[in-house]
Design a protein around this motif. Structure first.
Motif, PDB file in Angstrom:
ATOM      1  N   GLY A 100       0.787  -1.225   0.000  1.00 33.64           N
ATOM      2  CA  GLY A 100       0.000   0.000   0.000  1.00 33.64           C
ATOM      3  C   GLY A 100       0.822   1.279   0.000  1.00 33.64           C
ATOM      4  N   ARG A 101       2.132   1.141   0.004  1.00 35.44           N
ATOM      5  CA  ARG A 101       2.969   2.334  -0.056  1.00 35.44           C
ATOM      6  C   ARG A 101       2.874   2.961  -1.444  1.00 35.44           C
ATOM      7  NH1 ARG A 101       6.630   5.328   3.103  1.00 35.44           N
ATOM      8  NH2 ARG A 101       8.384   4.732   1.856  1.00 35.44           N
ATOM      9  N   THR A 103      15.469  10.096  -0.140  1.00 38.12           N
ATOM     10  CA  THR A 103      14.060  10.201  -0.522  1.00 38.12           C
ATOM     11  C   THR A 103      13.343  10.903   0.626  1.00 38.12           C
ATOM     12  OG1 THR A 103      13.212   8.221   0.557  1.00 38.12           O
ATOM     13  CG2 THR A 103      14.251   7.921  -1.597  1.00 38.12           C
ATOM     14  N   THR A 104      12.054  11.041   0.492  1.00 39.81           N
ATOM     15  CA  THR A 104      11.313  11.696   1.576  1.00 39.81           C
ATOM     16  C   THR A 104      11.194  10.790   2.805  1.00 39.81           C
ATOM     17  OG1 THR A 104       9.242  10.963   0.580  1.00 39.81           O
ATOM     18  CG2 THR A 104       9.955  13.213   0.087  1.00 39.81           C
ATOM     19  N   GLN A 110       1.047  10.658   5.637  1.00 36.80           N
ATOM     20  CA  GLN A 110       2.290  10.967   4.926  1.00 36.80           C
ATOM     21  C   GLN A 110       3.239   9.780   4.830  1.00 36.80           C
ATOM     22  OE1 GLN A 110       4.482  14.544   5.403  1.00 36.80           O
ATOM     23  NE2 GLN A 110       2.741  15.669   6.231  1.00 36.80           N
ATOM     24  N   GLU A 111       3.235   8.932   5.890  1.00 40.55           N
ATOM     25  CA  GLU A 111       4.207   7.833   5.863  1.00 40.55           C
ATOM     26  C   GLU A 111       3.857   6.772   4.823  1.00 40.55           C
ATOM     27  OE1 GLU A 111       2.712   9.115   8.455  1.00 40.55           O
ATOM     28  OE2 GLU A 111       1.596   7.639   9.593  1.00 40.55           O
ATOM     29  N   LYS A 112       2.672   6.880   4.251  1.00 34.20           N
ATOM     30  CA  LYS A 112       2.306   5.944   3.178  1.00 34.20           C
ATOM     31  C   LYS A 112       2.870   6.372   1.828  1.00 34.20           C
ATOM     32  CE  LYS A 112      -1.247   2.997   4.080  1.00 34.20           C
ATOM     33  NZ  LYS A 112      -1.180   1.542   3.821  1.00 34.20           N
TER      34      LYS A 112
END
Lengths: 156, 150, 295, 728
Positions: free
Chosen positions: D209-210, D503-504, D235-237
């Motif tokens: 699901g990311r 990356t973020t 956001q963490e997704k």
């Protein structure tokens, strides 16, 4: 309405089946994985998609892949030798001939074709030859310097 | 974009008016128009085939008469048509006015035309020129049809 | 782009046969610069594409009765760099050099550009001024007509269905004559002309009067045009500012430009007058040089 | 202090990848199973959507999904003010607004499918002109803009997005003091940033699901926040992967098609790529705002400016969504004060809703517009006062301790030096080489950007140093500058420092690229991280009893103990208003009296800068910005007719070519007082804004024709000359 075409790309014979409507650019990028050539304007104006067809510069975004059947294509990926950049590529690095780099593959392919045809171009000849390669970052001054430097290096 | 065409048709005002208010008959004077049929009292559907250089358009759409003011000798209509193949269409608002003219009736057609979608990528000036030519031809056809006693 | 059938016949006869078979659905492709662009924009979606690229011999540039015959498949770059063209008709090489960029000139063919019938192109203007003729071939045979009669409307030519352009024949300039092409580019160097003018001028043996002139303009209407009115004013006249002004005024009256991104109709009309003066002056100067050479 | 590496003209660190075609931009990203998304756009400027029928599109073989607004959540998106739907819902507000989106494995099939979607529209009255938009009774573009998240409170008219105001002193009192008052109105055109990489993005949803994103977006962390909001995902997704960006110039900071690519990926279960055609960029990118600007200036008897009022109207188009500033406005409006001390000042700037393409940020947002107006105005006043334009400027230039329009106190003001250097280098006062030749000048200044950035510096066991950052490469050469900073601090060779892109996932936040900030924020982050690492290295060296430059040995020793020598720094630059950079430019032009054509014979650009870290890249920024300014001045324009853009290709919107550039003289006044590393300032936005007024002023000097609206086309000059003949 697919067709099988045979194209020599950067010296390697490739066979690929494409729909007739596939542009040469999309064929190179999506079917052959050579994403160096870019699509900018999509109408033959900006030059980001410039490749050599049988040694001559063309806009691959408005060329059909089927029209390259039986011909030789050189892309930016084909300029450098083993481990070594083409003198034009090196000159673009040294003289600051690019910034964002999106037009650069087209610029270096065009510049290489120029030096192949005319190893010692004047500034006016550089400007005439490179007219069809737009660059939005550099303002062109350093592109001219890069090509000048590449010519000089090739002569040395 | 807006255009204005004017022409003098050699018939009296009443006759021209009556002719103009019968849409399928008028439509036959527009070059390239075919298959016009009434949807209801005020609206019609039909096709317009037109070639602009290499581009062949087959515009399918409707025309609606918004106003028929015989007292003022003025009619307003609007047309909307789309071409599926190219992906785009036209919208036009037209205003027709009749005035007495030398040797007949002066017909004035004011058109406000919008080119929608991809057709517009070809270049509006060309399309404007074409539309202009089309309307001019329309006026001529009208004149000759009525002149023939049609 | 939409799907289409594609054929690349090796002979002209074969190409013509395919064209006839597929009628309205078929389009001819050569360099493809204009056609593929419009196909990508989905403005044009032919069902069948007939490529002329594999037909041999259609790209020749050769001497012809003192003039030059250019095959339809010669590219703009071929014409620009042809030693024959440069020697016999430098104005033609110069005109082709002004088209877009080297890259596009490598692709675009002479025949393809003519058939495209875009009134903003450079070569037709000079071809008209030089009195060139287009060679056309269809299944019923060949015909030729002056370039100025080839263009009928915006992007519309005299080509009948099933016909293709196979070449263009350009006569040599008369003795004691000069030619010039002036492309007015007020925006960027890679643009289409706002107004383009080509002129040829022949001078009398005394070198003071104009014997004859031909003037053609591009980007001033739905087709490239020949300015016969202005030409008529020049014949037999002494060259000078007065005459140029007259020619300019005549041209302004003859053109019917479209307003677009390259200028309003009013501005283009004014510029047509200015550029005619410039083209005539350069052609005149070249004619004087030529006259001196012949004397 | 002499530096080893700072100040050296070093070639590009990312050079090999870019010149060899190996650099992978977001449009080049390929992941297994990739499919393509294409949007259908509104053909009307303002209409109600009565019905959408996607049956035929869905039936086309190869089509994998067709989505319309009813398939999507009713989220509104934006960069600051959230007023734009993902797909038009019930109503379209500009020609080019997305109405539906299609996915297919073949991009041409996706495109074909868009033409098979039937949409029935009912026209609504459209408002195209920004001046007409703000009168009573004008058609309203949004029913209740005040209700949008992020909407500014002040709203004098429903079609006003935002009002920005700058005030000094008492402007009315100032005008009462003035001996003479001058008022002029200027207009500037709609203009695209002109980057040659159209917006491109790839969205892939991992099995867990990311959401993986590759996008031509210069602010990855802000993008993650905005996506989180738009997609209603934590956001963490979401992970934004950095790619090089093919030109930004202010335009690459929005979501653009990414939410649609996500939804197509969600419904098809395939990764989706969306790339805009350039025609789509021109009808629905986020171009530079057109403007109408009126300046009124009161001058004392001795040529001092005593008061000025400025009213700017920016045509923002159908949505405010593309403007990132908290004011939802264009900061460039503050340049209405120019580089002058103006005791009594009022600038009022309005961004206005119309049924046109929504505008966004472009290099120096608002400044090329305002500086054109302001610096033309200055010359027009000087001419009226019979003063040399240089002299009029001299009398009014900012000095140390003066206030800017935004209230900042200035230090190290070098406006005068910059002007004099430009005049000298351009031979401004020398006799002109012939008739129809003129010279004109213009000045501006620009702040140094602020923001917050992370840097991690690590020493490898091979003695090489890695700088880890999450700043995408937009082409400005920032990565090279950061590498130079690290190499300088650590005393290593340039080739021994490499960049590793994070990356973020790897940092908490970062303000990314934009607003002339990266040399400052990234440079300082890298500088401090490198300083920390240096301290560690020195401590280790002392412990080991080896020289501090035995880097490999030191790193290996630490590694044997299971330690990595690494230091990080998060630098948060606060507003630094006291120092700016001045620019003075002089154009020498020739005007063809028969055609009105303007040829720039030579151009001089003079910059007051801080420490120059890389002269090659620095000069490249000056040259690139300057030629963009030249295009804005003379050539570029997106033309519209009733909201319909009629220049839909780069064949019609002309960007300057290699043959259109003038001979250039650059003068650099280096003064190490900037807040950046090694006292650097900023240069990326310094050269663009004064070009147009310098040319306009030169044209007026050459032929007396004063062009008040950009671009300065030959046609405008020609008819201005005709008008002058008629009424001398």
């Amino acid at each position: 309405m697919n067709r099988k075409i045979r194209v020599t790309v950067n010296g390697t014979a490739r066979a690929v089946e494409v729909p007739t409507y596939r542009t040469l650019l999309d064929c190179l990028r999506n079917d052959l994985g050579l994403t160096g050539s870019k699509e900018g304007c999509g109408v033959g104006v900006c030059g980001a998609c410039t490749v050599l067809l049988d040694g001559k510069m063309i806009s691959s975004c408005i060329a059909l892949a089927v029209s390259a059947d039986g011909h030789e294509v050189t892309t930016v990926e084909g300029l450098a030798g083993d481990e070594r950049l083409h003198p034009v590529q090196q000159a673009f690095i040294d003289a600051g001939g690019f910034q964002c780099g999106i037009c650069t593959p087209g610029q270096v392919v065009s510049a290489k074709a120029l030096l192949d045809a005319n190893p010692n171009p004047s500034d006016a000849e550089i400007r005439e030859w490179m007219l069809g390669n737009l660059c939005r970052c550099t303002g062109y001054y350093k592109i001219i310097e890069s090509i000048r430097a590449a010519a000089q290096r090739s002569r040395a | 974009m807006t255009f204005t065409q004017e022409c003098v048709i050699a018939v009296e005002r009443e006759r021209l008016w009556d002719f103009l208010m019968e849409v399928p008959r008028v439509a036959s004077c527009v070059p390239g128009v075919e298959g016009v049929e009434a949807i209801d009292a005020k609206s019609y559907r039909g096709n317009l085939r037109v070639q602009i250089g290499p581009i062949r358009l087959s515009l399918h759409g409707t025309m609606t008469v918004d106003e028929q003011d015989r007292a003022a000798w003025r009619a307003r209509m609007r047309a909307e048509a789309n071409d599926r193949r190219v992906g785009g269409g036209i919208r036009a608002r037209m205003s027709l006015t009749l005035a007495p003219g030398e040797g007949g009736t002066r017909l004035r057609i004011e058109t406000d035309l919008a080119i929608l979608g991809r057709i517009g990528e070809f270049g509006q000036p060309v399309i404007k020129k074409k539309a202009d030519a089309l309307l001019e031809e329309f006026a001529q056809n009208l004149g000759s049809k009525l002149g023939q006693g049609g | 782009m939409r799907a289409f059938e594609y054929a690349a016949p090796r002979t002209l006869d074969e190409a013509l046969a395919v064209l006839r078979e597929h009628g309205d659905e078929a389009r001819v492709i050569a360099g493809g610069t204009a056609l593929v662009t419009m196909m990508r924009q989905r403005l044009v979606s032919p069902g069948y594409l007939v490529s002329l690229r594999d037909i041999r011999g259609l790209d020749r540039i050769e001497a012809d009765n003192g003039g030059i015959r250019i095959g339809a498949l010669a590219t703009h770059r071929d014409v620009e760099t042809s030693p024959l063209v440069r020697e016999r008709l430098p104005v033609l090489a110069e005109t082709f050099r002004r088209v877009a960029s080297v890259r596009i000139r490598n692709m675009a063919t002479v025949g393809g550009a003519l058939a495209h019938a875009d009134p903003n192109q450079d070569p037709p203007v000079t071809l008209i001024a030089l009195g060139a003729r287009v060679e056309i071939c269809g299944t019923d045979g060949r015909r030729a007509l002056p370039v100025e009669e080839f263009f009928r409307d915006y992007y519309e030519s005299a080509l009948e269905p099933g016909e293709v352009v196979i070449g263009v024949v350009v006569p040599q300039l008369a003795p004691a004559s000069g030619a010039a092409y002036v492309k007015f580019l007020p925006r960027t160097a890679d643009d289409y002309a706002t107004v383009a003018v080509a002129a040829t001028v022949s001078v009398d043996p005394d070198g003071e009067r104009c014997r004859a002139a031909r003037i053609a303009l591009g980007s001033v209407g739905v087709t490239p045009i020949r300015a016969r009115g202005a030409e008529g004013l020049l014949a037999g006249q002494r060259f000078g500012a007065e005459l140029l002004r007259g020619a300019g005024e005549a041209v302004k009256g003859a053109v019917d430009p479209l307003s677009d991104h390259r200028g309003s109709a009013a501005y283009k009309r004014e510029m047509a007058g200015v550029m005619v003066g410039r083209a005539l002056t350069r052609a005149w100067d070249a004619a004087l040089v030529s006259a001196r050479g012949t004397r | 202090m002499a530096h080893r590496i700072i100040g050296k003209p070093i070639g590009r660190v990312d050079g090999t990848e870019k010149v060899s075609g190996a650099a992978r931009y977001s449009g080049d990203v390929s992941v297994p199973g990739l499919i393509w998304g294409k949007a259908l756009r509104s053909p009307l400027p303002h209409a109600r959507i009565a019905r959408i029928d996607v049956t035929r599109a869905k039936a086309l073989p190869g089509v994998l999904a067709v989505l319309t607004a009813k398939d999507l959540p009713g989220i509104l998106v934006g960069r600051r003010m959230f007023d734009m739907p993902l797909l038009a819902r019930e109503r379209v507000r500009f020609i080019g607004e997305k109405v539906a989106v299609v996915a297919a494995a073949d991009p041409d099939v996706a495109e074909e499918a868009t033409t098979l979607i039937d949409v029935e529209y009912e026209d609504l009255p459209a408002v195209i002109d920004p001046e007409a938009a703000t009168v009573a009774g004008a058609p309203v573009v949004h029913d209740d803009p005040g209700a949008y998240e992020g909407a500014p409170a002040e709203r004098p008219h429903a079609n006003v997005q935002s009002v920005l105001r700058f005030k000094l002193g008492d402007v009315q009192a100032g005008f009462r003091e003035a001996a003479r008052t001058f008022e002029h109105t200027f207009r500037t055109q709609l203009a695209h940033q002109g980057y040659l990489e159209p917006h491109a993005g790839v969205v892939a949803i991992d099995e867990d699901g990311r959401v993986q994103v590759w996008a031509s977006n210069k602010m990855p962390f802000r993008l993650k926040e905005l996506l989180s909001h738009a997609l209603q995902l934590p956001q963490e997704k979401i992970r934004v992967n950095l790619t090089p960006i093919g030109g930004d110039f202010g335009g690459k900071g929005s979501l653009m098609d990414l939410p649609l690519a996500y939804h197509l990926a969600r419904v098809t279960g395939r990764p989706v790529k969306m790339v805009m055609r350039y025609a789509e960029e021109l009808m629905a990118g986020n171009p530079r705002h057109p403007s109408v600007i009126t300046l009124r200036t009161g001058v004392s008897r001795d040529g001092q400016i005593v008061a000025r009022s400025v009213r700017a109207l920016f045509n923002s188009g159908a949505y405010a969504a593309f403007k990132p500033a908290p004011s939802v406005s264009l900061g460039g409006a503050s340049m209405g004060a120019g580089v002058y001390r103006i005791p009594n000042l009022l600038i009022e700037s309005f961004c206005v809703y119309t049924n046109n393409i929504p505008c966004g940020h472009a290099r120096s947002p608002g400044e090329p517009q305002m500086v054109f107006a302001e610096e033309s105005h200055m010359d027009m006043i000087a001419r009226e006062l019979a003063l040399d334009p240089a002299e009029f400027r001299r009398r009014n230039l900012l000095r140390d301790g003066d206030h800017l329009a935004n209230g900042h106190h200035l230090e190290h003001v070098r406006a005068g030096d910059t002007l004099e250097a430009a005049l000298k280098a351009s031979e401004y006062s020398e006799p002109k080489p012939g008739p129809w030749i003129g010279r004109g000048m213009a000045m501006t200044h620009r702040h140094i950007g602020v923001g917050f950035t992370n840097a991690v510096v690590r020493l490898g066991t091979d003695g090489r140093v890695t700088l880890r950052i999450a700043l995408p490469d937009t082409g400005t050469g920032a990565h090279l500058v950061l590498r130079q900073v690290v190499a300088e601090v650590l005393g290593v060779a340039m080739d021994d420092v490499e960049i590793e892109l994070a990356t973020t996932d790897d940092f908490a936040t970062d303000s990314g690229v934009g607003g002339s900030r990266v040399t400052h924020t990234g440079g300082r982050a890298a500088y401090h991280a490198a300083e920390k690492l240096k301290a560690q290295i020195e401590a280790e060296a002392a412990k080991l009893g080896v020289p501090a430059d035995s880097l490999a040995a030191i790193a290996r020793a630490a590694a044997r103990e299971g330690r990595t020598l690494e230091a990080s720094h998060f630098y948060d630059a606060k507003a630094h208003g006291a120092v700016t950079s001045f620019t003075a430019q002089v154009a020498e032009v020739a005007v063809d009296p028969q055609t009105g054509q303007v040829t720039v014979r030579r151009f001089t650009t003079t910059h007051d800068v801080g420490t120059v870290i890389n002269p090659l890249g620095h000069q490249g920024q000056i040259e690139g910005g300057l030629i963009q300014g030249l295009g804005f001045a003379l050539m570029e324009e997106i033309k519209t007719e009733e909201g319909r853009i009629s220049t839909l290709s780069l064949g019609d919107v002309k960007l300057p070519t290699i043959q259109d550039i003038p001979p250039l003289t650059t003068v650099i006044l280096e003064d190490p007082v900037g807040p950046g590393p090694f006292n650097a300032k900023a240069i990326g936005e310094g050269s663009i804004s004064a070009v147009a007024p310098a040319i306009a002023n030169a044209v007026a000097d050459a032929c007396g024709a004063r062009i008040l609206d950009l671009p300065i086309t030959a046609e405008k000059v020609y008819f201005a000359l005709k008008e002058k003949e008629r009424r001398p």
